[in-house]
Design a protein around this motif. Structure first.
Motif, short mmCIF file in Angstrom:
data_model
loop_
_atom_site.label_atom_id
_atom_site.label_comp_id
_atom_site.label_asym_id
_atom_site.label_seq_id
_atom_site.Cartn_x
_atom_site.Cartn_y
_atom_site.Cartn_z
N GLU A 281 94.65 -42.60 25.23
CA GLU A 281 94.51 -44.04 25.39
C GLU A 281 93.20 -44.49 24.73
OE1 GLU A 281 93.25 -46.68 29.11
OE2 GLU A 281 95.22 -45.77 29.38
N ILE B 88 99.44 -43.83 24.06
CA ILE B 88 100.29 -43.19 23.06
C ILE B 88 100.89 -41.89 23.61
CG2 ILE B 88 100.34 -42.20 20.73
CD1 ILE B 88 97.73 -43.90 20.27
N ASN B 89 102.19 -41.81 23.71
CA ASN B 89 103.03 -40.65 23.94
C ASN B 89 103.88 -40.78 25.19
OD1 ASN B 89 104.41 -38.33 23.50
ND2 ASN B 89 102.74 -36.96 23.92
N TYR B 90 103.46 -40.23 26.35
CA TYR B 90 104.30 -40.24 27.55
C TYR B 90 104.68 -41.67 27.92
CZ TYR B 90 105.92 -39.20 32.25
OH TYR B 90 106.66 -39.08 33.39
N ASP C 177 108.77 -47.95 25.25
CA ASP C 177 109.96 -47.10 25.38
C ASP C 177 110.83 -47.51 26.57
OD1 ASP C 177 109.06 -45.66 23.18
OD2 ASP C 177 107.99 -44.21 24.43
N THR D 6 104.10 -45.36 25.96
CA THR D 6 103.63 -45.87 24.68
C THR D 6 103.64 -47.39 24.74
OG1 THR D 6 104.50 -43.96 23.50
CG2 THR D 6 104.06 -45.93 22.18
N ASN E 18 105.13 -50.83 28.52
CA ASN E 18 105.75 -49.58 28.07
C ASN E 18 106.88 -49.92 27.10
OD1 ASN E 18 106.85 -47.08 27.71
ND2 ASN E 18 107.35 -46.73 29.87
N THR F 203 98.92 -37.36 26.43
CA THR F 203 98.84 -38.81 26.26
C THR F 203 97.40 -39.26 26.11
OG1 THR F 203 100.87 -39.13 27.50
CG2 THR F 203 99.40 -41.01 27.37
N LYS G 187 103.44 -31.19 25.84
CA LYS G 187 104.28 -32.04 24.96
C LYS G 187 104.15 -33.52 25.34
CE LYS G 187 108.72 -32.16 27.24
NZ LYS G 187 110.13 -32.07 27.08
N ASN G 188 103.70 -33.81 26.55
CA ASN G 188 103.48 -35.19 26.98
C ASN G 188 102.02 -35.59 26.91
OD1 ASN G 188 106.19 -35.73 27.52
ND2 ASN G 188 106.04 -34.83 29.55
#
Length: 135
Positions: free
Chosen positions: A58, A81-83, A117, A85, A115, A56, A53-54
């Motif tokens: 690049e 992108i993801n864990y 987030d 972002t 980051n 990621t 689910k993480n």
């Protein structure tokens, strides 16, 4: 079909695909790259050690500003992108230490990451190996 064969032959003759592995204290990545010419290349890197689910990625576009027989220096831009972002600005050098193995390169890279987030800056330094399918 003949146009398709010509395109594939052109890609294999004039292009350069790479496989890479990067290791740092905080993460590891593997990548697949493509050189458009002697100056511009792109790579998609996947972070390891994370749960599915993480997952990621690049994607980065890089520019060789110094290309010599024994080394290349580059800068670029991309996105994690993801864990994590956010935008990433990789800067590095490829070193070709073996004259009889020009397809194998050592890599040292530094990349500031913002980051989004976490609203903080990260600074990742890594070392790695890059193998070109064609020198």
């Amino acid at each position: 079909i003949s146009l398709f064969v010509v395109v594939l032959m052109s890609i294999s003759v004039y292009s350069q695909f790479t496989m890479s592995s990067y290791q740092s204290v905080s993460s590891s990545k593997i990548g697949v790259g493509y050189s458009f010419d002697d100056k511009v290349f792109a790579e998609i890197r996947l972070y390891g050690g994370l749960s599915f689910k993480n997952f990621t990625a690049e994607p980065v576009v890089l520019f060789n500003f110094c290309k010599k027989e024994t080394h290349n220096a580059y800068v670029g831009a991309g996105m994690v992108i993801n864990y994590i972002t956010g935008p990433v600005l990789p800067m590095g050098i490829y070193i070709k230490p073996f004259e009889n193995m020009r397809n194998l390169r050592f890599c040292m890279e530094a990349e500031p990451i913002y980051n989004i987030d976490g609203e903080n800056f990260l600074f990742n330094c890594s070392v790695g190996l890059v193998y070109s399918l064609k020198d």
